[in-house]
Design a protein around this motif. Structure first.
Motif, mmCIF file in Angstrom:
data_model
loop_
_atom_site.group_PDB
_atom_site.id
_atom_site.type_symbol
_atom_site.label_atom_id
_atom_site.label_comp_id
_atom_site.label_asym_id
_atom_site.label_seq_id
_atom_site.Cartn_x
_atom_site.Cartn_y
_atom_site.Cartn_z
ATOM 1 N N MET A 1 0.761 -1.217 0.178
ATOM 2 C CA MET A 1 0.161 -0.005 0.009
ATOM 3 C C MET A 1 0.810 1.068 -0.010
ATOM 4 O O MET A 1 0.409 2.226 -0.473
ATOM 5 C CB MET A 1 -0.915 0.068 1.301
ATOM 6 C CG MET A 1 -1.809 1.214 1.264
ATOM 7 S SD MET A 1 -2.809 1.145 2.761
ATOM 8 C CE MET A 1 -4.044 -0.246 2.370
ATOM 9 N N GLU A 273 -1.052 -9.746 -4.449
ATOM 10 C CA GLU A 273 -1.691 -8.572 -3.777
ATOM 11 C C GLU A 273 -2.108 -7.365 -4.878
ATOM 12 O O GLU A 273 -1.185 -7.068 -5.694
ATOM 13 C CB GLU A 273 -1.325 -8.101 -2.698
ATOM 14 C CG GLU A 273 -1.954 -6.638 -2.154
ATOM 15 C CD GLU A 273 -1.139 -5.949 -0.853
ATOM 16 O OE1 GLU A 273 -1.847 -5.076 -0.480
ATOM 17 O OE2 GLU A 273 -0.192 -6.576 -0.389
ATOM 18 N N SER A 275 -3.842 -3.977 -5.615
ATOM 19 C CA SER A 275 -4.255 -2.654 -4.734
ATOM 20 C C SER A 275 -4.470 -1.546 -5.769
ATOM 21 O O SER A 275 -3.945 -1.287 -6.998
ATOM 22 C CB SER A 275 -3.287 -2.056 -3.898
ATOM 23 O OG SER A 275 -2.729 -3.173 -2.915
ATOM 24 N N TYR A 287 -8.475 3.863 -0.924
ATOM 25 C CA TYR A 287 -7.731 2.622 -1.232
ATOM 26 C C TYR A 287 -8.519 1.284 -1.039
ATOM 27 O O TYR A 287 -9.312 1.056 -0.461
ATOM 28 C CB TYR A 287 -6.481 2.415 -0.267
ATOM 29 C CG TYR A 287 -5.599 3.779 -0.075
ATOM 30 C CD1 TYR A 287 -4.466 4.002 -0.881
ATOM 31 C CD2 TYR A 287 -6.047 4.546 1.084
ATOM 32 C CE1 TYR A 287 -3.784 5.119 -0.921
ATOM 33 C CE2 TYR A 287 -5.222 5.848 1.106
ATOM 34 C CZ TYR A 287 -4.257 6.134 0.278
ATOM 35 O OH TYR A 287 -3.389 7.169 0.476
ATOM 36 N N SER A 289 -7.865 -3.064 -1.652
ATOM 37 C CA SER A 289 -6.710 -3.935 -2.063
ATOM 38 C C SER A 289 -7.149 -5.481 -1.714
ATOM 39 O O SER A 289 -8.255 -5.819 -0.967
ATOM 40 C CB SER A 289 -5.644 -3.760 -1.125
ATOM 41 O OG SER A 289 -5.962 -3.877 0.164
ATOM 42 N N SER A 291 -5.664 -9.376 -1.087
ATOM 43 C CA SER A 291 -4.471 -10.097 -1.224
ATOM 44 C C SER A 291 -4.852 -11.595 -0.829
ATOM 45 O O SER A 291 -5.799 -11.947 -0.455
ATOM 46 C CB SER A 291 -3.529 -9.646 0.180
ATOM 47 O OG SER A 291 -4.411 -9.677 1.316
#
Length: 629
Positions: A1, A273, A275, A287, A289, A291
């Motif tokens: 991130m 991941e 993002s 944001y 994301s 994973s």
């Protein structure tokens, strides 16, 4: 991130700093070069050239036969040439207009194209200055490093939870503190080209009698389309191969994709991941994301790939001048949680920050509160209390010095108890105030005194140099002064009786002393009453006599134009009180046989003569007015 957060911040700076391309109104405007030539900032090349030729006739060494005059003229002619070469060059003049003399001293301007606008020049200057500051800071603070020491201090409080029947079992000595874990990591960033970086890293850890460590290397390359790629390898206890690709997919949207293959004794663990970051407003970012971690292992029949952990998280961050608000929701296996955090920023010298955070999820609940302050220009100190279920209570002491981080988690209790919560909150505050009072404040006082002494020495040196130049200039101006004064007298024009510059207040004490000087000058205004003026200057060292240079500013039409800027930048002037901003120019002059007087602030522009400056309608021969009238 962190990558796309960094990209988001950079984008915000690009959009929000357009006004910084022009001169910052909080900074003083550097007009010294223009004032020395006695031309306005918007003067044309022809006006600058004419002013240069006019002063060349005064300062060129070949214009003087006397050796003493030649030396003084050589000093002033060198300064004149330096100024003219800057203002006559469009590129250098644009840099000077935007940034002053500090911009001309910056290295790296050879890369600037002559077609750069003032806005682009300031941006380039800020970039070069920032890179130079980072290089200096890097030399002082060494590569990025992080030290973490975990301390188990549960024996301080939990020994008192047991009943008295266990007193024989529990050690009756002092409570023990156990260092349960120590880890150290360091990263060295090695720029290869403008687009390529090689990062070398390493870490070692020891915990509960067991130790491990690893070394790694990463290569990063910035691409021309606003994207970047990275490959990395790590060898040791957590060996893995990895890669990362980041790209700006829209003006305010960024994407990062990363993946690793971790090599363990039980098999291979793939991870990846994805993002996204989007700038919602000038102060708000969002944001998103996803994973996933997998486990690949071998059975008797085949290789099996199973998903071990996965989750999706969304985060909203609003970062304003006084607050930073963050909310995050994570959905996944093995944990799902909601996190809310707030940081209060205080615009004080120590940059104090108060933080709080609450996290609720399937694992339990966590609450944090803490404070961080700057203790020196490059060092910050913070303390955070963390309490929750099932982790207990932990005090985290963190100190950062530029790119070095020192973290000391002190585990106080496995359960939430009032005693460790109280002492964990109060003790750091008491230690901080004691340290500040006994160590930090005396150190800062000593440092400020040293800085003031160094500044005073620098000011004395600068004032001595400026005074030497001013005296040389006045010495060379005497012939011009006599000629201009005689011409003005013959046509009943503007004759400067007395001009004083410096810390001129309105107190009667100074005005009474000034009266003696002015009276002496009024009796014989063909020449300044030097004896009285010298006596006054000895009594008031923060005042200088500038009658000669001001008279030399009189133009053919019996006018004087003083442009905006510090008066001590004029030829024949210097700053007699550099630590005082309240400076003024006192002028008493004759125009058409009438006495005029005006007090002008240091940076105030003015044109003379003016009827408003007239003390009376009585001719000089009948004048008996005083300075205080």
């Amino acid at each position: 991130m962190s990558d796309y957060q960094r990209n988001g911040v950079d984008s915000e700076a690009e959009e929000g700093d357009s006004s910084s391309a022009f001169h910052d109104h909080d900074e003083p405007v550097d007009n010294e070069y223009y004032n020395f030539l006695h031309v306005p900032r918007n003067a044309s090349n022809e006006e600058i050239g004419a002013a240069y030729k006019r002063l060349t006739r005064l300062y060129h060494p070949d214009k003087h036969l006397d050796e003493d005059k030649k030396k003084k003229a050589d000093l002033m002619f060198n300064k004149l040439n330096k100024i003219y070469h800057v203002l006559n060059d469009p590129k250098k003049r644009a840099i000077y207009d935007c940034l002053g003399q500090k911009g001309l001293e910056e290295r790296g301007w050879e890369l600037i194209q002559r077609t750069k606008t003032p806005s682009e020049i300031r941006e380039e200057y800020e970039r070069i200055a920032k890179e130079r500051a980072e290089r200096r800071l890097q030399q002082r603070t060494n590569p990025t490093s992080r030290l973490r020491m975990t301390i188990n201090a549960t024996d301080l409080f939990e020994r008192y939870l047991y009943d008295e029947e266990y007193d024989d079992v529990i050690d009756s000595g002092f409570p023990t503190l156990e260092i349960s874990e120590i880890s150290f990591a360091q990263t060295i960033d090695c720029p290869i080209t403008n687009a390529d970086n090689v990062v070398i890293s390493g870490n070692v850890t020891t915990a509960n009698g067991n130790g491990d460590g690893s070394v790694g290397c990463a290569w990063r390359r910035a691409l021309s389309n606003g994207s970047s790629v990275e490959t990395n390898v790590q060898i040791g206890s957590h060996s893995h191969l990895g890669g990362k690709y980041s790209r700006k997919i829209a003006s305010r949207t960024f994407a990062v994709f990363s993946g690793t293959l971790q090599l363990t004794g039980r098999g291979i663990k793939p991870e990846f991941e994805l993002s996204f970051a989007h700038q919602l407003s000038k102060e708000t970012f969002g944001y998103l994301s996803y994973s996933s971690k997998w486990q690949m292992f071998e059975t008797e029949d085949a290789f099996v790939l199973e998903q071990d952990q996965h989750g999706m998280a969304t985060t909203l961050v609003r970062n304003s001048q006084n607050y930073r608000l963050q909310s995050s929701l994570h959905l996944g296996i093995p944990h799902t949680y909601l996190s809310l955090g707030v940081t209060r920023k205080f615009e004080t010298e120590d940059q104090c920050r108060l933080r709080g955070r609450i996290q609720l999820g399937t694992f339990g609940a966590i609450m944090e509160y803490g404070v961080e302050k700057r203790i020196t220009s490059h060092c910050h100190l913070g303390a955070t209390m963390t309490l929750g279920v099932p982790i207990g209570i932990t005090l985290k002491i963190k100190m950062t010095r530029a790119q070095q981080t020192y973290l000391f988690p002190v585990h106080l209790s496995d359960e939430i108890l009032m005693q460790p919560l109280f002492y964990g909150t109060i003790t750091p505050l008491l230690v901080w105030f004691t340290f500040k009072k006994l160590v930090l404040d005396p150190y800062e006082s000593r440092k400020k005194r040293q800085e003031m002494e160094e500044q005073a020495r620098a000011n004395r040196s600068r004032v001595a140099e400026s005074r030497r130049e001013a005296e040389a200039s006045v010495y060379l101006m005497r012939e011009r002064f006599n000629r201009i004064r005689a011409e003005e007298e013959s046509k009943n024009g503007l004759v400067v009786i007395l001009a004083l510059y410096g810390k001129i207040s309105d107190s009667l004490e100074i005005l009474e002393d000034l009266e003696d000087v002015v009276d002496g000058a009024l009796q014989d205004y063909h020449g300044i009453s030097e004896t009285l003026a010298t006596k006054l200057i000895r009594s008031y060292p923060e005042i200088i006599d500038v009658t000669i240079p001001v008279q030399c500013l009189v133009e053919d039409n019996s006018r004087i134009s003083l442009y905006e800027g510090n008066k001590y930048e004029l030829a024949g002037f210097y700053d007699p009180c550099p630590l005082d901003d309240e400076k003024s120019l006192l002028l008493r002059y004759l125009y058409q046989g009438r006495v005029h007087q005006v007090v002008i602030s240091d940076t105030e522009p003015v044109k003379l003569p003016k009827n408003g400056h007239r003390l009376s309608n009585v001719p000089l021969s009948q004048s008996g007015h005083s300075l205080s009238s």
